[in-house]
Design a protein around this motif. Structure first.
Motif, PDB file in Angstrom:
ATOM      1  N   ALA A 110       0.825  -1.207   0.000  1.00 18.92           N
ATOM      2  CA  ALA A 110       0.000   0.000   0.000  1.00 18.92           C
ATOM      3  C   ALA A 110       0.860   1.258   0.000  1.00 18.92           C
ATOM      4  N   ALA A 111       2.003   1.221   0.678  1.00 14.95           N
ATOM      5  CA  ALA A 111       2.921   2.365   0.643  1.00 14.95           C
ATOM      6  C   ALA A 111       3.428   2.591  -0.777  1.00 14.95           C
ATOM      7  N   GLY A 112       3.655   1.515  -1.515  1.00 16.44           N
ATOM      8  CA  GLY A 112       4.039   1.620  -2.922  1.00 16.44           C
ATOM      9  C   GLY A 112       2.909   2.194  -3.765  1.00 16.44           C
ATOM     10  N   ILE A 113       1.690   1.832  -3.428  1.00 19.02           N
ATOM     11  CA  ILE A 113       0.520   2.362  -4.140  1.00 19.02           C
ATOM     12  C   ILE A 113       0.448   3.869  -3.934  1.00 19.02           C
ATOM     13  N   VAL A 114       0.627   4.309  -2.684  1.00 19.59           N
ATOM     14  CA  VAL A 114       0.590   5.747  -2.378  1.00 19.59           C
ATOM     15  C   VAL A 114       1.668   6.474  -3.187  1.00 19.59           C
ATOM     16  N   ALA A 115       2.860   5.925  -3.213  1.00 20.85           N
ATOM     17  CA  ALA A 115       3.950   6.545  -3.976  1.00 20.85           C
ATOM     18  C   ALA A 115       3.605   6.600  -5.463  1.00 20.85           C
ATOM     19  N   ALA A 116       3.020   5.530  -5.980  1.00 17.14           N
ATOM     20  CA  ALA A 116       2.664   5.484  -7.394  1.00 17.14           C
ATOM     21  C   ALA A 116       1.575   6.498  -7.721  1.00 17.14           C
ATOM     22  N   VAL A 117       0.614   6.643  -6.849  1.00 14.77           N
ATOM     23  CA  VAL A 117      -0.461   7.621  -7.064  1.00 14.77           C
ATOM     24  C   VAL A 117       0.124   9.034  -7.075  1.00 14.77           C
ATOM     25  N   LYS A 118       1.039   9.286  -6.128  1.00 17.57           N
ATOM     26  CA  LYS A 118       1.673  10.615  -6.063  1.00 17.57           C
ATOM     27  C   LYS A 118       2.427  10.945  -7.344  1.00 17.57           C
ATOM     28  N   THR A 119       3.209   9.989  -7.816  1.00 11.70           N
ATOM     29  CA  THR A 119       4.059  10.277  -8.980  1.00 11.70           C
ATOM     30  C   THR A 119       3.305  10.225 -10.301  1.00 11.70           C
ATOM     31  N   SER A 120       2.204   9.486 -10.366  1.00  3.64           N
ATOM     32  CA  SER A 120       1.525   9.351 -11.637  1.00  3.64           C
ATOM     33  C   SER A 120       0.559  10.508 -11.936  1.00  3.64           C
ATOM     34  N   PHE A 121      -0.249  10.928 -10.963  1.00  7.97           N
ATOM     35  CA  PHE A 121      -1.232  11.962 -11.265  1.00  7.97           C
ATOM     36  C   PHE A 121      -1.620  12.858 -10.099  1.00  7.97           C
ATOM     37  N   CYS A 122      -1.238  12.523  -8.895  1.00  7.26           N
ATOM     38  CA  CYS A 122      -1.705  13.258  -7.719  1.00  7.26           C
ATOM     39  C   CYS A 122      -0.542  13.995  -7.074  1.00  7.26           C
ATOM     40  N   SER A 123      -0.187  15.106  -7.665  1.00  4.78           N
ATOM     41  CA  SER A 123       0.936  15.862  -7.118  1.00  4.78           C
ATOM     42  C   SER A 123       0.471  17.091  -6.367  1.00  4.78           C
TER      43      SER A 123
END
Length: 123
Positions: A110-123
């Motif tokens: 889930a921590a990886g998911i959060v990081a992926a969401v941040k870098t992909s579209f949620c900045s």
């Protein structure tokens, strides 16, 4: 004399209170037409949606984290919820805990998911 003084004082008090705060009729009419909940409720943060390229990149990362993850539209909806957590000011640990519950994964994934969401579209 007492019987006359009390009603007179009461009438003066009523007229004095009726005049308080009524000097700006425009302000009163504006405040009475506005919904009371809008004035007291802060606006919810806008949650972006990934465009097609961002969704594809996110899906690739999610699948890397856990095979099959990201293949469902619900996974992208969950990603928007992760982004909402972040936009609301929740820390990464809380966002990861919520993501673990949404995606049915452990908190490391889930921590990886959060990081992926941040870098992909949620900045």
């Amino acid at each position: 004399m007492r019987s006359f003084a009390m009603p007179a004082l009461a009438a003066v008090a009523v007229f004095a209170l009726a005049g308080c705060g009524g000097s700006d009729d425009k302000a009163d009419s504006k405040s009475s037409t506005a919904p009371s909940s809008a004035a007291s409720t802060p606006a919810a943060p806008a949650v972006p949606s990934p465009d097609e390229a961002q969704a594809q990149a996110l899906t690739t990362v999610l699948d890397t984290l856990k095979p099959g993850l990201g293949s469902d539209d619900k996974d992208l909806s969950n990603a928007r919820n992760v982004c909402l957590d972040l936009k609301q000011g929740k820390d990464d640990a809380t966002a990861a805990k919520n993501a673990a519950a949404r995606y049915g994964t452990d908190e490391v994934t889930a921590a990886g998911i959060v990081a992926a969401v941040k870098t992909s579209f949620c900045s």
